[in-house]
Write a protein that holds these residues in place. Structure first.
Motif, PDB file in Angstrom:
ATOM      1  N   LEU A  99      40.864  33.378  30.661  1.00  0.00           N
ATOM      2  CA  LEU A  99      41.851  33.668  29.620  1.00  0.00           C
ATOM      3  C   LEU A  99      41.175  34.535  28.565  1.00  0.00           C
ATOM      4  O   LEU A  99      40.108  34.195  28.063  1.00  0.00           O
ATOM      5  N   CYS A 100      41.808  35.668  28.273  1.00  0.00           N
ATOM      6  CA  CYS A 100      41.222  36.572  27.276  1.00  0.00           C
ATOM      7  C   CYS A 100      42.257  36.840  26.192  1.00  0.00           C
ATOM      8  O   CYS A 100      43.391  37.207  26.504  1.00  0.00           O
ATOM      9  N   ILE A 101      41.893  36.637  24.939  1.00  0.00           N
ATOM     10  CA  ILE A 101      42.850  36.966  23.870  1.00  0.00           C
ATOM     11  C   ILE A 101      42.364  38.155  23.041  1.00  0.00           C
ATOM     12  O   ILE A 101      41.183  38.293  22.745  1.00  0.00           O
ATOM     13  N   SER A 102      43.335  39.012  22.718  1.00  0.00           N
ATOM     14  CA  SER A 102      43.105  40.241  21.955  1.00  0.00           C
ATOM     15  C   SER A 102      44.022  40.230  20.733  1.00  0.00           C
ATOM     16  O   SER A 102      45.085  39.613  20.777  1.00  0.00           O
ATOM     17  N   PRO A 103      43.667  40.950  19.674  1.00  0.00           N
ATOM     18  CA  PRO A 103      44.485  40.861  18.448  1.00  0.00           C
ATOM     19  C   PRO A 103      45.862  41.517  18.524  1.00  0.00           C
ATOM     20  O   PRO A 103      46.766  41.091  17.839  1.00  0.00           O
ATOM     21  N   THR A 104      46.024  42.544  19.307  1.00  0.00           N
ATOM     22  CA  THR A 104      47.346  43.199  19.336  1.00  0.00           C
ATOM     23  C   THR A 104      47.775  43.488  20.781  1.00  0.00           C
ATOM     24  O   THR A 104      46.947  43.525  21.702  1.00  0.00           O
ATOM     25  N   TYR A 105      49.055  43.742  20.895  1.00  0.00           N
ATOM     26  CA  TYR A 105      49.673  44.119  22.161  1.00  0.00           C
ATOM     27  C   TYR A 105      48.930  45.306  22.789  1.00  0.00           C
ATOM     28  O   TYR A 105      48.530  45.273  23.958  1.00  0.00           O
ATOM     29  N   GLU A 106      48.728  46.343  21.970  1.00  0.00           N
ATOM     30  CA  GLU A 106      48.109  47.571  22.498  1.00  0.00           C
ATOM     31  C   GLU A 106      46.679  47.331  22.971  1.00  0.00           C
ATOM     32  O   GLU A 106      46.261  47.854  23.999  1.00  0.00           O
ATOM     33  N   LEU A 107      45.938  46.522  22.198  1.00  0.00           N
ATOM     34  CA  LEU A 107      44.554  46.254  22.582  1.00  0.00           C
ATOM     35  C   LEU A 107      44.499  45.411  23.856  1.00  0.00           C
ATOM     36  O   LEU A 107      43.635  45.608  24.714  1.00  0.00           O
ATOM     37  N   ALA A 108      45.448  44.481  23.987  1.00  0.00           N
ATOM     38  CA  ALA A 108      45.499  43.658  25.203  1.00  0.00           C
ATOM     39  C   ALA A 108      45.765  44.543  26.425  1.00  0.00           C
ATOM     40  O   ALA A 108      45.109  44.410  27.468  1.00  0.00           O
ATOM     41  N   LEU A 109      46.702  45.478  26.283  1.00  0.00           N
ATOM     42  CA  LEU A 109      47.001  46.353  27.425  1.00  0.00           C
ATOM     43  C   LEU A 109      45.784  47.195  27.792  1.00  0.00           C
ATOM     44  O   LEU A 109      45.500  47.446  28.968  1.00  0.00           O
ATOM     45  N   GLN A 110      45.068  47.638  26.767  1.00  0.00           N
ATOM     46  CA  GLN A 110      43.894  48.476  26.992  1.00  0.00           C
ATOM     47  C   GLN A 110      42.833  47.711  27.775  1.00  0.00           C
ATOM     48  O   GLN A 110      42.256  48.236  28.725  1.00  0.00           O
ATOM     49  N   THR A 111      42.595  46.465  27.405  1.00  0.00           N
ATOM     50  CA  THR A 111      41.618  45.644  28.134  1.00  0.00           C
ATOM     51  C   THR A 111      42.134  45.380  29.551  1.00  0.00           C
ATOM     52  O   THR A 111      41.361  45.387  30.516  1.00  0.00           O
ATOM     53  N   GLY A 112      43.432  45.159  29.651  1.00  0.00           N
ATOM     54  CA  GLY A 112      44.025  44.949  30.975  1.00  0.00           C
ATOM     55  C   GLY A 112      43.738  46.129  31.901  1.00  0.00           C
ATOM     56  O   GLY A 112      43.422  45.946  33.084  1.00  0.00           O
ATOM     57  N   LYS A 113      43.806  47.316  31.354  1.00  0.00           N
ATOM     58  CA  LYS A 113      43.535  48.515  32.164  1.00  0.00           C
ATOM     59  C   LYS A 113      42.114  48.495  32.715  1.00  0.00           C
ATOM     60  O   LYS A 113      41.875  48.895  33.854  1.00  0.00           O
ATOM     61  N   VAL A 114      41.181  48.033  31.866  1.00  0.00           N
ATOM     62  CA  VAL A 114      39.779  47.980  32.318  1.00  0.00           C
ATOM     63  C   VAL A 114      39.638  46.954  33.452  1.00  0.00           C
ATOM     64  O   VAL A 114      38.947  47.189  34.444  1.00  0.00           O
ATOM     65  N   ILE A 115      40.349  45.829  33.317  1.00  0.00           N
ATOM     66  CA  ILE A 115      40.292  44.794  34.367  1.00  0.00           C
ATOM     67  C   ILE A 115      40.835  45.399  35.673  1.00  0.00           C
ATOM     68  O   ILE A 115      40.254  45.236  36.748  1.00  0.00           O
ATOM     69  N   GLU A 116      41.943  46.129  35.546  1.00  0.00           N
ATOM     70  CA  GLU A 116      42.549  46.709  36.751  1.00  0.00           C
ATOM     71  C   GLU A 116      41.633  47.742  37.399  1.00  0.00           C
ATOM     72  O   GLU A 116      41.487  47.789  38.619  1.00  0.00           O
ATOM     73  N   GLN A 117      40.988  48.547  36.540  1.00  0.00           N
ATOM     74  CA  GLN A 117      40.087  49.579  37.086  1.00  0.00           C
ATOM     75  C   GLN A 117      38.878  48.954  37.770  1.00  0.00           C
ATOM     76  O   GLN A 117      38.539  49.300  38.895  1.00  0.00           O
ATOM     77  N   MET A 118      38.254  48.005  37.074  1.00  0.00           N
ATOM     78  CA  MET A 118      37.030  47.434  37.615  1.00  0.00           C
ATOM     79  C   MET A 118      37.318  46.568  38.840  1.00  0.00           C
ATOM     80  O   MET A 118      36.497  46.452  39.744  1.00  0.00           O
ATOM     81  N   GLY A 119      38.501  45.981  38.853  1.00  0.00           N
ATOM     82  CA  GLY A 119      38.863  45.123  39.982  1.00  0.00           C
ATOM     83  C   GLY A 119      39.598  45.871  41.091  1.00  0.00           C
ATOM     84  O   GLY A 119      40.194  45.237  41.978  1.00  0.00           O
ATOM     85  N   LYS A 120      39.531  47.185  41.048  1.00  0.00           N
ATOM     86  CA  LYS A 120      40.296  48.006  41.996  1.00  0.00           C
ATOM     87  C   LYS A 120      40.033  47.640  43.468  1.00  0.00           C
ATOM     88  O   LYS A 120      40.937  47.674  44.298  1.00  0.00           O
ATOM     89  N   PHE A 121      38.769  47.279  43.771  1.00  0.00           N
ATOM     90  CA  PHE A 121      38.443  46.963  45.164  1.00  0.00           C
ATOM     91  C   PHE A 121      38.458  45.453  45.429  1.00  0.00           C
ATOM     92  O   PHE A 121      37.885  44.974  46.401  1.00  0.00           O
ATOM     93  N   TYR A 122      39.061  44.736  44.510  1.00  0.00           N
ATOM     94  CA  TYR A 122      39.116  43.272  44.612  1.00  0.00           C
ATOM     95  C   TYR A 122      40.574  42.863  44.385  1.00  0.00           C
ATOM     96  O   TYR A 122      40.890  42.125  43.454  1.00  0.00           O
ATOM     97  N   PRO A 123      41.463  43.355  45.251  1.00  0.00           N
ATOM     98  CA  PRO A 123      42.894  43.220  44.974  1.00  0.00           C
ATOM     99  C   PRO A 123      43.409  41.787  45.037  1.00  0.00           C
ATOM    100  O   PRO A 123      44.501  41.511  44.540  1.00  0.00           O
ATOM    101  N   GLU A 124      42.609  40.873  45.597  1.00  0.00           N
ATOM    102  CA  GLU A 124      43.066  39.472  45.650  1.00  0.00           C
ATOM    103  C   GLU A 124      43.159  38.876  44.247  1.00  0.00           C
ATOM    104  O   GLU A 124      43.876  37.918  44.013  1.00  0.00           O
ATOM    105  N   VAL A 125      42.370  39.427  43.327  1.00  0.00           N
ATOM    106  CA  VAL A 125      42.405  38.909  41.956  1.00  0.00           C
ATOM    107  C   VAL A 125      43.548  39.577  41.211  1.00  0.00           C
ATOM    108  O   VAL A 125      43.663  40.795  41.176  1.00  0.00           O
ATOM    109  N   LYS A 126      44.403  38.755  40.635  1.00  0.00           N
ATOM    110  CA  LYS A 126      45.595  39.289  39.953  1.00  0.00           C
ATOM    111  C   LYS A 126      45.533  39.002  38.454  1.00  0.00           C
ATOM    112  O   LYS A 126      44.890  38.046  38.022  1.00  0.00           O
TER     113      LYS A 126
END
Ligand SMILES: Nc1ncnc2c1ncn2[C@@H]1O[C@H](COP(=O)(O)OP(=O)(O)OP(=O)(O)O)[C@@H](O)[C@H]1O
Length: 447
Positions: free
Chosen positions: A134-161
């Motif tokens: 569980l990761c908490i961020s101060p704003t909507y925009e910052l949360a989405l930005q971190t989400g993008k990094v998770i998606e990029q880094m996990g690109k070859f690990y698609p089982e993780v959602k």
């Protein structure tokens, strides 16, 4: 520099406070967006271990971390060749068994987000279909930005959602979340845990609180974060990150993270050592504009940032430059966060070559990659006095190996000349006169 913007007392006018609170999150977002590379910091990392007898591990390569191959592939695909300075120490701690708690502080852009994203992705068990990180961020925009990094880094690990617990993401009560990682803002995360019961907090193994300094600057977030933390099981790994470390952040961090290891990396100071500084004498804004056109006519400028004192001047200048055929981006105070973010992204991607802004808009944004800065108006504080800190931040560059830069100051009155002299004296660096009617002379400054 950001921390210096903190109001000294809470007796400030409400309008200022609202501006200030929003501003900090916006600054952080824009900084993330404009940056195309990790910030090279040459300071020493300070590490305080909870158990001073345990060996201190640091890594120089990602291989040493024995990451899952899918994750190593993701890291390399993102163009990371080796861990950043803060990652060298933080990653072994975060990936250790048993899990260790960590409070880490380093200026924005030094690789904190990438580090905790890698830790979360390493710790999840994709065969279990419930939230584990569980990761908490101060704003909507910052949360989405971190989400993008998770998606990029996990690109070859698609089982993780990944699920986003942010406003607008309407969920029905009692529908269990199957995603292994949840990123969100404190209010929505609390709702998902308590009111809607979508997440079982007792099953969380890794809890990340990002941007703690921005978090506590937002009304209510501090209490909500602590309420979330209280629901987590004993043994859950707690990680907290902050770009600055005022006392208030420190107190908060200690409440959220029990028995922490602590990693600190001092902010790299900006210097004017690698910057060539000039001034141009002008009589009016039209005159300044002509000087600017002459500079553009004489030297090749990849990307420039131009600072104006008022929004009105910034608008006027943007129009004039556009008429001359320049691709201009304008960052202006009345724009919504998303609009500003879009402008910054276009500028970062080189779609526009000139970024015009007022100081209010650009405060706290690091634009290291821009090699030419024009002070169309010299920076002043709110009382109209010289503002050394802003001058340095606008044109200075960090690091001993910092790129060379060029700064041109437009001087249009006796008063602005006095202010320029104050900057010259304060930084003990000569600001040379440039005659913009002499093209040969201008050409020389580019060498
Ligand atoms: N080891 C690395 N090698 C190369 N680039 C990296 C590395 N780690 C992170 N980066 C890149 O550097 C930039 C800054 O990283 P990151 O967002 O993780 O920093 P941060 O400290 O979290 O900054 P902020 O406080 O603004 O969130 C990003 O563009 C990221 O992709």
């Amino acid at each position: 520099m950001n921390n210096k913007l903190e109001p000294k007392s809470w007796n400030c006018p409400v309008s200022f406070l609202i501006y200030y609170l929003e501003d900090r999150a916006t600054q952080s977002l824009l900084n993330k967006l404009i940056r195309s590379n990790v910030v090279n910091n040459t300071n020493q990392v300070e590490v305080l271990q909870r158990d001073p007898n345990s060996p201190l591990y640091s890594v120089k390569t990602f291989e040493e971390l024995r990451l899952k191959p899918q994750l190593l592939k993701g890291v390399y695909e993102m163009g990371f060749n080796r861990p950043s300075k803060i990652q060298e120490n933080a990653l072994p701690m975060m990936l250790a068994e048993p899990p260790q708690n960590l409070i880490a502080q380093s200026q924005s852009g030094t690789g904190k987000t990438a580090a905790f994203v890698l830790a979360m992705l390493s710790h999840v068990d994709p065969s279990l279909k419930w939230p584990q990180c569980l990761c908490i961020s101060p704003t909507y925009e910052l949360a989405l930005q971190t989400g993008k990094v998770i998606e990029q880094m996990g690109k070859f690990y698609p089982e993780v959602k990944l699920a986003y617990a942010v406003r607008g993401h309407k969920m029905e009560r009692g529908v269990k979340i199957k995603e292994q990682i949840v990123i969100g803002t404190p209010g929505t995360v609390l709702d998902w845990c308590i009111k809607l019961k979508l997440i079982d907090p007792k099953k969380i193994k890794v809890f990340v609180l990002d941007e703690a300094d921005v978090m506590i600057a937002t009304q209510g977030h501090q209490d909500q974060s602590i309420r979330i933390q209280r629901m987590l099981p004993k043994g859950c790994q707690m990680l907290l990150f902050s770009a600055t470390f005022e006392d208030s952040v420190w107190k908060f961090a200690e409440r959220v993270v029990p028995d922490p290891n602590i990693i600190k990396l001092k902010r790299e100071e900006e210097t004017l050592d690698t910057i060539k500084q000039y001034y141009v004498l002008c009589n009016s804004k039209e005159d300044k504009f002509n000087a600017l056109c002459n500079i553009y006519g004489a030297i090749t400028i990849a990307q420039a940032m131009i600072f104006c004192h008022t929004r009105k001047t910034a608008n006027w200048l943007a129009n004039q430059l556009s008429k001359e055929g320049h691709q201009v981006a304008l960052l202006s105070g009345e724009m919504a966060v998303e609009q500003r973010a879009a402008v910054i992204e276009r500028f970062r991607d080189g779609k526009e070559k000139v970024l015009i802004t007022t100081n209010v808009c650009a405060r706290g944004i690091d634009v290291e990659q821009v090699s030419v800065v024009i002070n169309f108006d010299l920076p002043l504080d709110k009382d109209g006095n010289p503002d050394n800190e802003t001058y340095l931040h606008r044109i200075g560059r960090t690091g001993r190996f910092g790129k060379r830069g060029l700064a041109v100051n437009m001087v249009d009155s006796q008063r602005s000349m006095e202010i320029l002299k104050t900057y010259e004296r304060h930084f003990n660096k000569k600001i040379a006169r440039l005659d913009t009617d002499d093209l040969d002379e201008i050409e020389k400054i580019a060498n």
